[in-house]
Design an enzyme around this catalytic site. Sequence first.
Site, PDB file in Angstrom:
ATOM      1  N   VAL A 502      17.056   5.740  10.404  1.00 20.83           N
ATOM      2  CA  VAL A 502      16.664   6.821  11.113  1.00 20.83           C
ATOM      3  C   VAL A 502      15.343   7.168  11.465  1.00 20.83           C
ATOM      4  O   VAL A 502      14.345   6.973  10.280  1.00 20.83           O
ATOM      5  CB  VAL A 502      17.222   8.155  10.379  1.00 20.83           C
ATOM      6  CG1 VAL A 502      16.913   9.390  11.160  1.00 20.83           C
ATOM      7  CG2 VAL A 502      18.841   8.238  10.356  1.00 20.83           C
ATOM      8  N   GLU A 503      14.851   7.193  12.538  1.00 17.00           N
ATOM      9  CA  GLU A 503      13.381   7.368  12.910  1.00 17.00           C
ATOM     10  C   GLU A 503      12.811   6.039  12.836  1.00 17.00           C
ATOM     11  O   GLU A 503      11.480   6.043  12.398  1.00 17.00           O
ATOM     12  CB  GLU A 503      12.842   8.497  12.142  1.00 17.00           C
ATOM     13  CG  GLU A 503      13.450   9.929  12.476  1.00 17.00           C
ATOM     14  CD  GLU A 503      12.772  10.931  11.795  1.00 17.00           C
ATOM     15  OE1 GLU A 503      11.388  10.950  11.498  1.00 17.00           O
ATOM     16  OE2 GLU A 503      13.087  11.933  11.361  1.00 17.00           O
ATOM     17  N   GLY A 504      13.387   4.920  12.874  1.00 19.62           N
ATOM     18  CA  GLY A 504      12.694   3.687  12.463  1.00 19.62           C
ATOM     19  C   GLY A 504      12.989   3.419  11.148  1.00 19.62           C
ATOM     20  O   GLY A 504      13.238   4.247  10.289  1.00 19.62           O
TER      21      GLY A 504
END
Length: 838
Positions: A502-504
Amino acid sequence: MESLENVYGAFLGANAAWFALGAVLVTVALGYVGAPFVAWTLAAAVALVGFGAPPWLLWAAAVLAIIFNVKPIRQALVSGIVMRQIAKILPAISETERTALDAGVVWVEGDLFSGKPDFKKLMNEPYPQLTPEEKAFLDGPVEKLCSMIDDWEIWQKRDLPPQAWDFLKKEKFLGMIIPKEYGGLGFSALCHSEVIQKLSSRSIPACISVMVPNSLGPAELLIHYGTEEQRKKYLPRLAVGEEMPCFALTEPTAGSDAGSLTASGELFKGDDGKLYVRLNWNKRWITLASISTLLGLAFRLRDPKNLLGRGEDVGITCALIPTKTPGVVVGRRHDPLGVPFYNCPTQGKDVVVPVDQIIGGIEGAGKGWGMLMECLAAGRGISLPAQSAGGVKYSARVVSAHASVRKQFGMPIGKFEGLEEPLARIFGSAYLIEAMRRYTCGALDKGIKPPVVTAMAKYQATEISRKCINDAMDIVGGQAISRGPRNTLAHTYIAMPIGITVEGANIMTRTLIVFGQGAMRAHPYAFREVEAVEAKDVKSFDAAFWGHIGHVVRNAFRSFVLSVTRGYAASSPVGGSVGRYFRRLTWASASFAIMADIAMGTLGGDLKRREKTTGRFADILSWMYISTAVLRRFVAEGERKEDLPFVHFCLNQGLYEIQKAFDGLFANMRVPMLTWFFQGPLRWWSNLNALAGEPKDGHTHKIASLMMADSEQRYRLTEGIYASSDVEDPLGRYEHAFKLVKRAEAAERKIRDAVKKGAMPRVKGPAAVQAAFEKGVITQAEVSDLRKAEDMSIDAIQVDDFSQEEYLQHAVGGRVSGHSPAGGVGQPAPMSVSGAKL
């Protein structure tokens, strides 16, 4: 006169060594306390006179003192020249980078970056508690939701049951963050976190379904940036699930890097004279998209006719798109490791919406990047740390019960030293992750959004939980890998990589955000220097630059003194055995600060590309934060003596991780003319004088023993999860067996003692129980306890099995092979599941 000079010369010669020693001590003292420049000037004057410096040197020193102490002269003759030279080599900061740096605020990470943290202040930061209303929600609707869902059933049917979705909407689970005046629950960050934590211990799909609408998405963006008209229109409907939200940010080539978005919008004027936006996008990994009715979209807005008067490239913008709008494509799904939550692609082809669908209206055009950075900073500090905490605490309950009821060679497996280590890691992590979760929520509930802190919380929480589930799988073994209604751990294990991405991926969070942004945001002077250079403000640059020089000098001396004294030169706000950890962290902070300045000074703009280096700095900063959170928890909870084994374990682990990161820096730093010093003497000294080693065997033994007892402490350290009392529930079955085994332990000891004394024959199993009863060693009630414990223990460790037909129907997490038609959602075939064959 000549005789006086001879006397002075003789005196100086006789006492030169003492004078030199005094000069060294004064220098160290001035450096350690960070004395102002004027104090250094006076000390230098005394030293020069004391050592009999010639007049020309005294005059030269006086001139330099005037130049460097009189600000207008210093700014004209020194600072202005330095600023112009730096301007020639300073790398440009892009608009997106600057927006990210401007987002949120600096919190405790500023202290940790300073080299001189104020732990008295840090120990007084909020340690929040739930309100009565919030506690009632957790004990009521959240508990009920957990009781009405079955994780195995959700995995087989590939969705939450309809009654669960109805309950989520009715009880406003999707509107926890929405203020009450707009029909939501208006809960605190802590309560939001507590709900996610409990749901994650019951069902990951249910957890994610609640998590996402309360994280980055339409509601969050509208609350902070929407117009009042937009809030009144959408928030009440979002609160009760009349609108199902999603937020489309990630793309096939952009991931979570909003600066690389290819989604586009073009402003134009319609036939009615009003402004519209024509949108095109291709998004991936969008949770809830296929069932959404309101799609939040991040895109780059263009204005080719300059209708807004801001030029063609307006910038990244966020808008709300009803999914029934012509051109919007939703309905298809991804399959994230078989975990049955809605994770989906979405496309838009020439989708036209009025300009007032831009969040914040026309004034919000081009401000989407700032919105995203602030909301991501807050969301990452709540959702994933909460989900991780729930998973770790749940795993802790499972493994402590399993290690008590599962026996090998006539003894519970938890008593084997090999298992004590992973048991201690899991329970130590449960203490640690709860401390970090609550401390971070305290900041968010203060109304601040510290992006570096929330990045550390997300990165470390998910990494720690990943290690814990691996440990739990090792301990539980065959029961853990056998999927079925009885399984306690497999689904958490399967889903673990999802949170990491998540988010990279955490690789990006660690190397680019924690220290990449932290080096600028948390450093007390670096960003101020950059801003002054860009503004050509000599006065501001002078203050920042010389403040930075003083910062470097102070931390160089502090690092040296604290290293030599092993931190005992520092103070601690708490006494006892915990006091040394404050001192060690002060030592770590000083060393971190000076090393960060050396790296920034020698690598400059190239530092952000040295991701191995920034990753090590990130590890130091994040473990200093975690350790601070652990200390805050210990203080906030009244410094419980019974929790000291966990505190010692966690802080020793934190310092050990910091030490490993320092060793990596020393071994790999390339400093002009000083590389030999870092890789040679300094690395040798660091190894000889380490902050800490691995946690001691005594700590792991103590923790494992405490957590295998049916004690208040075991339940307190794992509170916040869903723990059913139903013996048909996977965890409930384990807990029931655990309690029976603990109740029967006294009788087992009586039998062992009787065997040792020769009072009864050396037999095993039911025969031993019968013999003990016949010899009067145990009572009939104790016979009953032993038999119940044995029966329930055997039942608890059984695993599910299936017929060939049943197995093929749920072979891959309940997923049926085949390709669903465009725009449709594949439906699984019906199946039945057998219970365990006992």
